[in-house]
Design a protein around this motif. Structure first.
Motif, short mmCIF file in Angstrom:
data_model
loop_
_atom_site.label_atom_id
_atom_site.label_comp_id
_atom_site.label_asym_id
_atom_site.label_seq_id
_atom_site.Cartn_x
_atom_site.Cartn_y
_atom_site.Cartn_z
N GLY A 16 -20.45 6.33 127.42
CA GLY A 16 -19.70 6.18 128.64
C GLY A 16 -19.10 7.45 129.16
N GLU A 17 -17.93 7.38 129.29
CA GLU A 17 -17.01 8.48 129.82
C GLU A 17 -15.82 8.82 128.64
OE1 GLU A 17 -17.36 9.77 132.53
OE2 GLU A 17 -19.02 8.39 132.95
N LYS A 18 -15.91 8.35 127.34
CA LYS A 18 -15.30 8.65 126.51
C LYS A 18 -15.87 9.19 125.29
CE LYS A 18 -11.83 5.22 127.90
NZ LYS A 18 -11.11 4.17 127.44
N ASP A 19 -15.11 10.32 124.76
CA ASP A 19 -15.71 10.94 123.40
C ASP A 19 -15.00 10.25 121.97
OD1 ASP A 19 -15.20 13.96 124.97
OD2 ASP A 19 -17.19 12.87 124.39
N ALA A 20 -15.86 10.15 121.13
CA ALA A 20 -15.41 9.53 119.97
C ALA A 20 -16.16 10.36 118.72
CB ALA A 20 -16.04 7.97 119.85
N ASN A 21 -15.18 10.33 117.70
CA ASN A 21 -15.41 10.94 116.26
C ASN A 21 -15.91 10.12 115.39
OD1 ASN A 21 -15.48 13.64 116.51
ND2 ASN A 21 -13.25 13.75 116.04
N PRO A 62 -19.67 -6.86 108.19
CA PRO A 62 -19.26 -6.89 109.42
C PRO A 62 -17.82 -6.92 109.77
CG PRO A 62 -20.94 -8.69 109.28
CD PRO A 62 -20.32 -8.18 107.71
N ALA A 63 -17.36 -6.06 110.59
CA ALA A 63 -16.02 -5.72 110.88
C ALA A 63 -15.36 -6.96 111.83
CB ALA A 63 -15.67 -4.59 111.69
N PRO A 64 -14.22 -7.29 111.68
CA PRO A 64 -13.57 -8.51 112.57
C PRO A 64 -13.84 -7.81 114.04
CG PRO A 64 -12.08 -7.86 110.67
CD PRO A 64 -13.20 -6.70 110.85
N ASP A 65 -14.34 -9.09 114.88
CA ASP A 65 -14.63 -9.09 116.41
C ASP A 65 -15.56 -8.08 116.65
OD1 ASP A 65 -12.41 -10.62 116.67
OD2 ASP A 65 -10.90 -9.15 116.59
N GLN A 66 -16.50 -7.87 115.62
CA GLN A 66 -17.85 -7.06 116.04
C GLN A 66 -18.56 -7.80 117.01
OE1 GLN A 66 -19.27 -4.85 112.46
NE2 GLN A 66 -21.29 -5.44 113.06
N LYS A 106 -11.96 5.63 110.98
CA LYS A 106 -11.72 6.91 111.38
C LYS A 106 -10.72 6.82 112.79
CE LYS A 106 -12.76 10.13 108.60
NZ LYS A 106 -11.87 11.19 108.22
N GLY A 107 -10.27 5.49 113.18
CA GLY A 107 -9.44 5.25 114.17
C GLY A 107 -10.34 5.04 115.54
N TRP A 108 -11.66 4.66 115.59
CA TRP A 108 -12.52 4.62 116.72
C TRP A 108 -12.50 3.02 116.89
CZ3 TRP A 108 -17.34 1.60 116.76
CH2 TRP A 108 -17.79 1.70 118.03
N ARG A 109 -12.35 2.93 118.32
CA ARG A 109 -12.19 1.21 118.82
C ARG A 109 -13.35 1.23 119.76
NH1 ARG A 109 -10.25 1.43 114.87
NH2 ARG A 109 -7.70 0.95 114.24
N TRP A 110 -14.29 0.20 119.45
CA TRP A 110 -15.34 0.02 120.18
C TRP A 110 -15.13 -0.76 121.32
CZ3 TRP A 110 -16.36 -5.01 121.83
CH2 TRP A 110 -15.86 -6.04 120.82
N LYS A 111 -14.01 -1.35 121.61
CA LYS A 111 -13.82 -2.24 122.89
C LYS A 111 -13.25 -1.13 124.19
CE LYS A 111 -11.76 -6.50 121.02
NZ LYS A 111 -10.63 -7.21 120.68
N ASP A 112 -13.02 0.34 123.53
CA ASP A 112 -12.87 1.30 124.68
C ASP A 112 -14.15 2.02 125.10
OD1 ASP A 112 -10.09 0.83 124.22
OD2 ASP A 112 -10.05 2.40 122.66
N GLU A 113 -15.24 1.44 124.30
CA GLU A 113 -16.61 2.15 124.72
C GLU A 113 -17.63 1.18 125.24
OE1 GLU A 113 -16.35 5.40 124.44
OE2 GLU A 113 -15.16 5.74 123.06
#
Length: 252
Positions: A16-21, A62-66, A106-113
């Motif tokens: 999308g428009e955001k970078d992730a590591n 699986p992570a919570p809310d995946q 590492k701090g990435w949040r899938w809801k932001d992408e």
């Protein structure tokens, strides 16, 4: 995937428009009797390091809310690993689920992408292709010592994304971009440890082989033998370019 992909550790995704590591998790693969034998992927990740194998623990849950289910299968690489007992295993790459969990750690949040299952599949393929490409470049250097050792193996590794190599810094002073990642690989040359530096540069769009990175792979300048190898290759490249230019002028 249509998004631009780059990496810090293996793959630095832009979705999308955001970078992730998203550093992938590469835990130690438990030994079994399956063939070929496999071991952890050839890149270091994560903060929860097991002191016995220097790798983070595997997490295939699986992570919570995946938002969707991810595969847990792992691909065995073509990169042989030197084992302490002299045997050879092969490094194994992380699954999509492991990669996802490592990104969250590492701090990435899938809801932001705006991420989709296809994106994760592409990320894993790019990650694996980068490592296979790096090993093939290492083998080109090791061909200089084919008589000495015909079966080099990867012994250990480490990610140094923020520790730029001297060559990368000099290139940046000349106006070139800095690499988005750096790895140091220790290759076992039949009992002799040889350190390689791998700088990863953004090569643009991903091709149909899931390659996008331009790799600068060379032995570290930490031994006389490595310095001599680099001098030989520099001479061969110069001689090849000189002869090639002469032949082009004659043909014209």
């Amino acid at each position: 995937m249509g998004n631009k992909v780059s990496a810090e550790a293996h793959v630095n995704i832009k979705i999308g428009e955001k970078d992730a590591n998203p550093p992938p998790e590469c835990p130690m693969h438990n030994k079994t009797e399956q063939k070929p034998k496999v071991s952890e992927c050839p890149v270091q990740h994560g903060n929860d390091i097991n002191p016995f194998n220097m790798m983070p623990p595997a997490n295939q849950q699986p992570a919570p809310d995946q938002p969707f289910t991810l595969p847990t299968n792992r691909q065995v690489s073509s990169i042989p690993r030197a084992m302490p007992d002299g045997s050879t295993e092969f490094w194994v790459y992380p699954s999509q689920q492991m990669f996802w969990n490592a990104m969250l750690r590492k701090g990435w949040r899938w809801k932001d992408e705006d991420i989709k299952p296809k994106d994760m599949d592409d990320i894993i393929r790019i990650h694996n292709a980068n490592n296979e490409q790096a090993w093939q470049e290492v083998l080109k250097w090791e061909a200089l010592h084919a008589k000495e050792c015909g079966h080099p193996r990867l012994k250990s590794f480490g990610g140094k994304a923020t520790q730029y190599s001297p060559r990368a810094r000099i290139r940046s002073w000349l106006g070139y971009e800095l690499p988005f990642d750096r790895h140091d690989w220790i290759v076992d040359r039949c009992g002799k440890d040889v350190r390689y530096i791998i700088d990863y540069y953004d090569g643009g769009e991903v091709d149909n082989k899931y390659q996008f990175a331009m790799l600068d792979v060379r032995p570290a300048i930490d031994s006389v033998e490595n310095v001599w190898d680099r001098m030989k290759v520099m001479y061969m490249r110069y001689r090849y370019e000189l002869i090639g230019n002469k032949q082009t002028k004659l043909s014209n």
